[in-house]
Design a protein around this motif. Structure first.
Motif, PDB file in Angstrom:
ATOM      1  N   THR A 248     -45.952 -26.131  16.147  1.00  0.00           N
ATOM      2  CA  THR A 248     -46.119 -25.103  17.163  1.00  0.00           C
ATOM      3  C   THR A 248     -45.069 -24.005  17.005  1.00  0.00           C
ATOM      4  O   THR A 248     -43.873 -24.285  16.912  1.00  0.00           O
ATOM      5  CB  THR A 248     -46.010 -25.701  18.576  1.00  0.00           C
ATOM      6  N   VAL A 249     -45.525 -22.777  16.972  1.00  0.00           N
ATOM      7  CA  VAL A 249     -44.652 -21.606  16.942  1.00  0.00           C
ATOM      8  C   VAL A 249     -44.300 -21.224  18.371  1.00  0.00           C
ATOM      9  O   VAL A 249     -45.167 -21.222  19.258  1.00  0.00           O
ATOM     10  CB  VAL A 249     -45.351 -20.424  16.240  1.00  0.00           C
ATOM     11  N   ARG A 250     -43.037 -20.896  18.591  1.00  0.00           N
ATOM     12  CA  ARG A 250     -42.601 -20.426  19.913  1.00  0.00           C
ATOM     13  C   ARG A 250     -41.654 -19.250  19.740  1.00  0.00           C
ATOM     14  O   ARG A 250     -40.636 -19.364  19.052  1.00  0.00           O
ATOM     15  CB  ARG A 250     -41.898 -21.540  20.690  1.00  0.00           C
TER      16      ARG A 250
ATOM     17  N   GLY B 223     -58.350 -19.723  15.455  1.00  0.00           N
ATOM     18  CA  GLY B 223     -58.669 -20.664  14.386  1.00  0.00           C
ATOM     19  C   GLY B 223     -58.714 -22.067  14.947  1.00  0.00           C
ATOM     20  O   GLY B 223     -59.411 -22.349  15.926  1.00  0.00           O
ATOM     21  N   ALA B 224     -57.927 -22.969  14.346  1.00  0.00           N
ATOM     22  CA  ALA B 224     -57.903 -24.347  14.832  1.00  0.00           C
ATOM     23  C   ALA B 224     -56.885 -24.537  15.953  1.00  0.00           C
ATOM     24  O   ALA B 224     -56.761 -25.639  16.486  1.00  0.00           O
ATOM     25  CB  ALA B 224     -57.568 -25.285  13.672  1.00  0.00           C
ATOM     26  N   GLY B 225     -56.165 -23.473  16.313  1.00  0.00           N
ATOM     27  CA  GLY B 225     -55.126 -23.598  17.321  1.00  0.00           C
ATOM     28  C   GLY B 225     -55.385 -22.751  18.552  1.00  0.00           C
ATOM     29  O   GLY B 225     -56.483 -22.247  18.776  1.00  0.00           O
ATOM     30  N   THR B 226     -54.344 -22.592  19.354  1.00  0.00           N
ATOM     31  CA  THR B 226     -54.419 -21.834  20.606  1.00  0.00           C
ATOM     32  C   THR B 226     -53.182 -20.972  20.740  1.00  0.00           C
ATOM     33  O   THR B 226     -52.057 -21.423  20.459  1.00  0.00           O
ATOM     34  CB  THR B 226     -54.496 -22.786  21.812  1.00  0.00           C
ATOM     35  N   VAL B 227     -53.372 -19.733  21.171  1.00  0.00           N
ATOM     36  CA  VAL B 227     -52.261 -18.823  21.442  1.00  0.00           C
ATOM     37  C   VAL B 227     -52.120 -18.667  22.948  1.00  0.00           C
ATOM     38  O   VAL B 227     -53.118 -18.491  23.661  1.00  0.00           O
ATOM     39  CB  VAL B 227     -52.487 -17.446  20.788  1.00  0.00           C
ATOM     40  N   ARG B 228     -50.898 -18.729  23.422  1.00  0.00           N
ATOM     41  CA  ARG B 228     -50.627 -18.582  24.858  1.00  0.00           C
ATOM     42  C   ARG B 228     -49.514 -17.547  25.045  1.00  0.00           C
ATOM     43  O   ARG B 228     -48.438 -17.662  24.460  1.00  0.00           O
ATOM     44  CB  ARG B 228     -50.191 -19.931  25.446  1.00  0.00           C
ATOM     45  N   TRP B 229     -49.782 -16.531  25.864  1.00  0.00           N
ATOM     46  CA  TRP B 229     -48.802 -15.535  26.271  1.00  0.00           C
ATOM     47  C   TRP B 229     -48.418 -15.812  27.721  1.00  0.00           C
ATOM     48  O   TRP B 229     -49.286 -15.981  28.571  1.00  0.00           O
ATOM     49  CB  TRP B 229     -49.396 -14.129  26.211  1.00  0.00           C
ATOM     50  N   GLU B 230     -47.107 -15.825  27.984  1.00  0.00           N
ATOM     51  CA  GLU B 230     -46.622 -15.986  29.355  1.00  0.00           C
ATOM     52  C   GLU B 230     -45.589 -14.903  29.664  1.00  0.00           C
ATOM     53  O   GLU B 230     -44.725 -14.600  28.836  1.00  0.00           O
ATOM     54  CB  GLU B 230     -45.955 -17.356  29.537  1.00  0.00           C
ATOM     55  N   LEU B 231     -45.685 -14.344  30.851  1.00  0.00           N
ATOM     56  CA  LEU B 231     -44.686 -13.421  31.374  1.00  0.00           C
ATOM     57  C   LEU B 231     -44.118 -14.044  32.641  1.00  0.00           C
ATOM     58  O   LEU B 231     -44.826 -14.229  33.626  1.00  0.00           O
ATOM     59  CB  LEU B 231     -45.314 -12.057  31.687  1.00  0.00           C
ATOM     60  N   THR B 232     -42.835 -14.412  32.580  1.00  0.00           N
ATOM     61  CA  THR B 232     -42.199 -15.070  33.707  1.00  0.00           C
ATOM     62  C   THR B 232     -40.979 -14.255  34.147  1.00  0.00           C
ATOM     63  O   THR B 232     -40.647 -13.230  33.556  1.00  0.00           O
ATOM     64  CB  THR B 232     -41.761 -16.494  33.332  1.00  0.00           C
ATOM     65  N   GLU B 233     -40.320 -14.736  35.181  1.00  0.00           N
ATOM     66  CA  GLU B 233     -39.112 -14.061  35.645  1.00  0.00           C
ATOM     67  C   GLU B 233     -38.032 -14.168  34.576  1.00  0.00           C
ATOM     68  O   GLU B 233     -37.806 -15.221  33.992  1.00  0.00           O
ATOM     69  CB  GLU B 233     -38.619 -14.700  36.939  1.00  0.00           C
ATOM     70  N   GLY B 234     -37.375 -13.058  34.309  1.00  0.00           N
ATOM     71  CA  GLY B 234     -36.354 -13.041  33.272  1.00  0.00           C
ATOM     72  C   GLY B 234     -34.972 -12.811  33.826  1.00  0.00           C
ATOM     73  O   GLY B 234     -34.728 -12.904  35.034  1.00  0.00           O
ATOM     74  N   THR B 235     -34.051 -12.504  32.931  1.00  0.00           N
ATOM     75  CA  THR B 235     -32.675 -12.186  33.285  1.00  0.00           C
ATOM     76  C   THR B 235     -32.546 -10.674  33.380  1.00  0.00           C
ATOM     77  O   THR B 235     -32.944  -9.959  32.465  1.00  0.00           O
ATOM     78  CB  THR B 235     -31.699 -12.719  32.226  1.00  0.00           C
ATOM     79  N   GLY B 236     -31.978 -10.187  34.463  1.00  0.00           N
ATOM     80  CA  GLY B 236     -31.904  -8.749  34.651  1.00  0.00           C
ATOM     81  C   GLY B 236     -33.158  -8.233  35.326  1.00  0.00           C
ATOM     82  O   GLY B 236     -33.734  -8.901  36.185  1.00  0.00           O
ATOM     83  N   HIS B 237     -33.622  -7.055  34.904  1.00  0.00           N
ATOM     84  CA  HIS B 237     -34.731  -6.403  35.592  1.00  0.00           C
ATOM     85  C   HIS B 237     -36.073  -6.569  34.876  1.00  0.00           C
ATOM     86  O   HIS B 237     -37.093  -6.092  35.359  1.00  0.00           O
ATOM     87  CB  HIS B 237     -34.441  -4.906  35.746  1.00  0.00           C
TER      88      HIS B 237
ATOM     89  N   THR C  22     -46.586 -18.820  22.445  1.00  0.00           N
ATOM     90  CA  THR C  22     -46.697 -20.067  21.689  1.00  0.00           C
ATOM     91  C   THR C  22     -48.025 -20.070  20.930  1.00  0.00           C
ATOM     92  O   THR C  22     -49.051 -19.605  21.444  1.00  0.00           O
ATOM     93  CB  THR C  22     -46.630 -21.307  22.605  1.00  0.00           C
ATOM     94  N   HIS C  23     -47.973 -20.567  19.709  1.00  0.00           N
ATOM     95  CA  HIS C  23     -49.173 -20.699  18.887  1.00  0.00           C
ATOM     96  C   HIS C  23     -49.188 -22.118  18.356  1.00  0.00           C
ATOM     97  O   HIS C  23     -48.369 -22.484  17.501  1.00  0.00           O
ATOM     98  CB  HIS C  23     -49.153 -19.681  17.745  1.00  0.00           C
TER      99      HIS C  23
ATOM    100  N   LEU D 140     -45.270 -17.837  12.394  1.00  0.00           N
ATOM    101  CA  LEU D 140     -44.012 -17.443  13.031  1.00  0.00           C
ATOM    102  C   LEU D 140     -43.581 -16.016  12.682  1.00  0.00           C
ATOM    103  O   LEU D 140     -43.251 -15.236  13.587  1.00  0.00           O
ATOM    104  CB  LEU D 140     -42.910 -18.437  12.680  1.00  0.00           C
ATOM    105  N   PRO D 141     -43.550 -15.610  11.400  1.00  0.00           N
ATOM    106  CA  PRO D 141     -43.118 -14.237  11.112  1.00  0.00           C
ATOM    107  C   PRO D 141     -43.977 -13.174  11.798  1.00  0.00           C
ATOM    108  O   PRO D 141     -43.456 -12.158  12.271  1.00  0.00           O
ATOM    109  CB  PRO D 141     -43.224 -14.141   9.588  1.00  0.00           C
ATOM    110  N   ALA D 142     -45.275 -13.414  11.872  1.00  0.00           N
ATOM    111  CA  ALA D 142     -46.165 -12.431  12.492  1.00  0.00           C
ATOM    112  C   ALA D 142     -45.887 -12.299  13.978  1.00  0.00           C
ATOM    113  O   ALA D 142     -45.814 -11.186  14.518  1.00  0.00           O
ATOM    114  CB  ALA D 142     -47.630 -12.828  12.256  1.00  0.00           C
TER     115      ALA D 142
END
Length: 263
Positions: free
Chosen positions: A158-160, A215-229, A236-237, A244-246
């Motif tokens: 899994t790529v993160r 393809g054979a996997g799943t891509v997930r985008w998450e936007l959560t509370e961060g540090t600062g503003h 994750t893929h 990973l490089p892409a």
């Protein structure tokens, strides 16, 4: 400027910053410890009563070291702040500052914040009015680069990629064309990376989350509370570590894009 990001044996991060100030240590010490001076450069209100510290926001803290006019260290919740001052050869002061914390990906936000604070401290010592805080997006991105925070991992197939952004989630979501995301349809192009096969969207939560088959996997985008503003981006893929490089490059391109936006 002299900034480094280190890691403790227990996995916490230590941001080290060093500044030379053209004023004697006794004067710098007063600016670091006296409330009327602190109010002009510290990021929030702070009051010290014995060994107890109260801040204008967040948890309180404790004084853990106090050796005038050389050393002040205190906690702010689970974080530790430490200022050490010593005379330099020109009659001025060398200020060594360390901030120890758990959230490594927030390091650029901390660094850009303290950079701004130390600029205000320097002006205060010079007898000048500190500048009003401005947009620190470019400074944040500078610190991402010099502190080495633009990486990612590929473990267990899994790529993160995790990246602190400089704009809030609603602004980032619009930059990604997230309002066009529809379950069952292909994801909007900004959610895709070069060389990654993009299948249909399987889940979409506006401003927060998008998943799609790849393809054979799943891509997930998450936007959560961060540090600062800004929001914290996590991509994750699953089942395709070669991507990973892409995804790392794509996250950096997105960060550059949103840093140039206004809120």
């Amino acid at each position: 400027m002299n900034e480094r990001l280190l890691t403790t044996p227990d996995g916490r991060s230590v941001l080290h910053m060093q500044r030379r100030l053209a004023h004697p240590p006794a004067k710098v010490w007063r600016a670091l410890t006296e409330p009327e001076h602190l109010a002009q450069w510290f990021p929030t209100e702070v009051s010290i009563d014995g060994d107890q510290v109260r801040f204008g926001f967040g948890p309180g803290g404790t004084v853990i070291a106090h050796d005038p006019p050389r050393l002040l260290a205190l906690t702010w919740g689970d974080d530790e702040l430490r200022w050490e001052i010593s005379p330099d050869t020109t009659g001025g002061t060398l200020l060594d500052f360390t901030h120890t914390f758990a959230d490594r990906h927030g390091a650029a936000s901390f660094a850009s914040g303290w950079h701004t604070c130390f600029g205000a401290l320097s002006r205060l010592l010079d007898g000048l009015r500190p500048h009003a805080p401005g947009d620190t997006a470019a400074l944040h991105e500078h610190y991402v680069a010099i502190l080495g925070l633009s990486g990612g991992t590929a473990r267990g197939g899994t790529v993160r990629v995790e990246r602190q952004l400089t704009r809030p989630a609603p602004v980032v979501w619009l930059a990604l064309d997230g309002d066009r995301a529809t379950v069952g349809a292909p994801p909007p192009a900004p959610f895709t990376a070069a060389g990654v096969e993009a299948g249909p969207v399987t889940r979409a939560e506006p401003g927060k989350l998008l998943e799609f088959d790849a393809g054979a996997g799943t891509v997930r985008w998450e936007l959560t509370e961060g540090t600062g503003h800004g929001a914290r981006l996590v991509i994750t893929h699953r089942d395709d570590p070669a991507t990973l490089p892409a995804w790392r490059a794509h996250a950096e391109d997105l960060a550059t894009t949103v840093a140039g936006l206004t809120t």
